[in-house]
Design an enzyme around this catalytic site. Structure first.
Site, PDB file in Angstrom:
ATOM      1  CD  GLU A 236      -2.886  -1.023   2.407  1.00  0.00           C
ATOM      2  OE1 GLU A 236      -3.850  -1.802   2.459  1.00  0.00           O
ATOM      3  OE2 GLU A 236      -2.620  -0.200   3.317  1.00  0.00           O
TER       4      GLU A 236
ATOM      5  CD  GLN B  70      -6.794   0.013 -21.779  1.00  0.00           C
ATOM      6  OE1 GLN B  70      -7.809  -0.494 -21.309  1.00  0.00           O
ATOM      7  NE2 GLN B  70      -5.589  -0.215 -21.275  1.00  0.00           N
TER       8      GLN B  70
ATOM      9  CG  HIS C 146      -3.785   7.465 -28.330  1.00  0.00           C
ATOM     10  ND1 HIS C 146      -2.707   7.186 -29.148  1.00  0.00           N
ATOM     11  CD2 HIS C 146      -4.773   6.610 -28.705  1.00  0.00           C
ATOM     12  CE1 HIS C 146      -3.027   6.210 -29.973  1.00  0.00           C
ATOM     13  NE2 HIS C 146      -4.275   5.845 -29.725  1.00  0.00           N
TER      14      HIS C 146
ATOM     15  CE  LYS D 289      -0.790   2.544 -37.066  1.00  0.00           C
ATOM     16  NZ  LYS D 289       0.265   2.980 -36.130  1.00  0.00           N
TER      17      LYS D 289
ATOM     18  NE  ARG E  59      -2.272  -0.004 -33.599  1.00  0.00           N
ATOM     19  CZ  ARG E  59      -1.015  -0.011 -33.205  1.00  0.00           C
ATOM     20  NH1 ARG E  59      -0.434  -1.169 -32.895  1.00  0.00           N
ATOM     21  NH2 ARG E  59      -0.322   1.104 -33.110  1.00  0.00           N
TER      22      ARG E  59
ATOM     23  CG  ASP F  83       2.518   7.358 -33.482  1.00  0.00           C
ATOM     24  OD1 ASP F  83       1.482   7.965 -33.143  1.00  0.00           O
ATOM     25  OD2 ASP F  83       2.529   6.157 -33.801  1.00  0.00           O
TER      26      ASP F  83
ATOM     27  CB  THR G 131       7.003  -2.910 -28.919  1.00  0.00           C
ATOM     28  OG1 THR G 131       6.207  -2.616 -30.080  1.00  0.00           O
ATOM     29  CG2 THR G 131       6.086  -3.386 -27.800  1.00  0.00           C
TER      30      THR G 131
ATOM     31  CB  THR H 164       4.048   0.930 -34.856  1.00  0.00           C
ATOM     32  OG1 THR H 164       3.172   0.029 -34.190  1.00  0.00           O
ATOM     33  CG2 THR H 164       3.273   1.746 -35.871  1.00  0.00           C
TER      34      THR H 164
END
Length: 352
Positions: free
Chosen positions: A71, A129, A162, A226, A228, A252, A257, A260
Site C-alpha cells: 500500500e 483505451q 492519444h 496500417k 493491427r 507519433d 515496443t 510500428t
C-alpha cells in the site's frame, strides 16, 4: 473634592482598535498573496526537478513510501493551506502504482485545504483505451478521468493526448500541451525542412497532426495505412504520397515496443525514401524496445521527449531526448498567474 474612577479592562478583554469601514466594491483587497508550490511523485522526479528549477522554486517536501503490504502512503511535510499546488506525476511503469500515488497526493492536498490542485501528467496513462473497440471492454481512460476528479483535482495539464475526445471525459479545465513545435525546431536546426522533406502520418488518425507539422517544416505530406492484427502489432499496407528520394519524418504520440515505427520505416524505404527520421512524444520503451530501435537500419534517427524517464545507460546512439521542462514550466506559470495557455503555442495546440 470629586473622586473619579478609572475603568480598566480585565486581561484578555481589552477593547480592539476600531476597524475602518470597507467601501462597497467588487473585491475585498485583504486577501493573502497567492503561493505556487510544486510537488513530485515517484514516477519522474528528474523532470519535476527541471520544472521547479525553471520556475525558480524548490520542490515541496512530501513523504512517499510503500508499506510492506504494497500500500502507498502519502503525507505533505509542509503546509499547503491556500496554495496553488501542482503535482507532477507521469504515467510511467509501474503505471497502476504511480496512478494510485497521484490520487492519494491529490486527496491529501485537498484535505490539507489547498486552494487549487493541478495534476501535471505529461503522459496520461490509459489514454489509448479511450473507447470500446470490442464487446465487454472498459473505457479505461474515462475511468481514470473520473478517479482524478473524485480525488479532488481542479485542473489537468497534459501533453499530446492519444485522442482528442479524452478532454471530454473531464468536467474540469484541461490544458493540452503539444511537443510539435519543439520537434519542428529541432529538425529545422538539423536542416531538415523545405523541399525534399516529407511529413508522414503513421496512420489516418494522425493525418491532421502530420499536415500541421508539414506546414511548420515547409514540407510535403504523406500518410501510411496500417492494420493491427493484435495489440502492440502493426502492419503497413500502403503509403499515399510521394516519398521516393525524399527525407521522411514520421511522427507519433506514443510507442511502446518500437515495432510500428520499424515497420513504417521499412515500408517507406521500400517506396524509395532516402532517409527516415522518427519523432515520438512519449517513448514508453522497454529495454527490448530500445535494443530493437538501435538495430533498425531503416531508421536514420529517433527523437523523443522526456515525458517518461529513459535510462541513459540503455539509450541507443541514434536516439535524441528533448526536455519538455521549459514548456511545462511556462504553462504552469501561466496557469498560476491566470494568463492564457494557448498563447504559448499561438493557438496551435488543438491538434485534433
Amino acid at each position: 473634592m470629586d473622586v473619579g474612577t478609572i475603568e480598566q479592562a480585565l486581561p484578555g478583554l481589552e477593547q480592539a482598535p476600531p476597524v475602518p469601514a470597507l467601501k462597497p466594491g467588487h473585491a475585498l483587497p485583504l486577501t493573502p498573496q497567492k503561493r505556487l508550490m510544486v510537488f513530485s511523485g515517484r514516477s519522474h522526479p528528474i523532470l519535476a526537478e527541471r520544472i521547479a528549477e525553471r520556475l525558480g522554486v524548490d520542490l515541496g517536501e512530501v513523504e512517499l513510501k510503500t508499506f510492506a503490504n504494497d500500500e502507498t502512503y502519502v503525507r505533505y511535510c509542509e503546509s499547503v493551506r491556500g496554495a496553488d499546488v501542482f503535482v507532477v506525476q507521469t504515467g510511467s511503469p509501474p503505471v497502476d502504482q504511480h496512478l494510485m500515488e497521484l490520487l492519494l497526493m491529490i486527496q491529501a492536498a485537498r484535505l490539507a485545504s489547498a486552494k487549487r490542485i493541478t495534476a501535471v501528467i505529461p503522459w496520461f496513462a490509459y489514454s489509448r483505451q479511450d473507447r470500446k473497440a470490442k464487446p465487454r471492454e472498459p473505457i479505461s481512460g474515462r475511468l481514470v478521468a473520473d478517479m482524478l476528479q473524485l480525488a479532488g483535482v481542479d485542473r489537468l495539464l497534459t501533453m499530446d493526448l492519444h485522442a482528442g475526445q479524452i478532454q471530454g471525459f473531464f468536467t474540469i479545465p484541461v490544458d493540452h500541451m503539444t511537443a510539435q513545435q519543439l520537434f519542428a525546431r529541432h529538425f529545422r536546426d538539423l536542416g531538415l525542412f523545405g523541399d525534399g522533406v516529407v511529413s508522414v502520418a503513421p496512420d489516418a488518425g494522425r493525418a491532421k497532426v502530420a499536415v500541421r507539422f508539414a506546414e511548420m517544416l515547409e514540407a510535403e505530406f504523406a500518410v501510411m495505412h496500417k492494420t493491427r492484427p493484435a495489440h502492440e502489432q502493426a502492419s503497413v499496407t500502403e503509403v499515399t504520397g510521394r516519398v521516393r528520394d525524399k527525407i521522411c519524418i514520421v511522427g507519433d504520440d506514443v510507442t511502446t515496443t518500437g515495432g510500428t515505427l520499424i515497420a513504417g520505416a521499412r515500408a517507406l524505404r521500400e517506396q524509395g525514401a532516402r532517409e527516415v527520421w522518427v519523432y515520438v512524444t512519449h517513448a514508453l520503451l522497454s529495454r527490448e524496445g530500445l535494443e530493437r530501435l538501435a538495430g533498425a537500419d531503416d531508421i536514420t534517427g529517433i527523437v523523443v521527449t522526456d515525458t517518461v524517464p529513459i535510462d541513459p545507460r540503455e539509450r541507443p546512439d541514434n536516439l535524441t531526448v528533448l526536455t519538455v521542462a521549459p514548456l511545462l514550466a511556462e504553462t504552469i506559470m501561466n496557469v498560476f498567474s491566470d494568463d492564457s495557455v494557448s498563447a504559448i503555442f499561438g493557438g496551435e495546440n488543438q491538434l485534433f
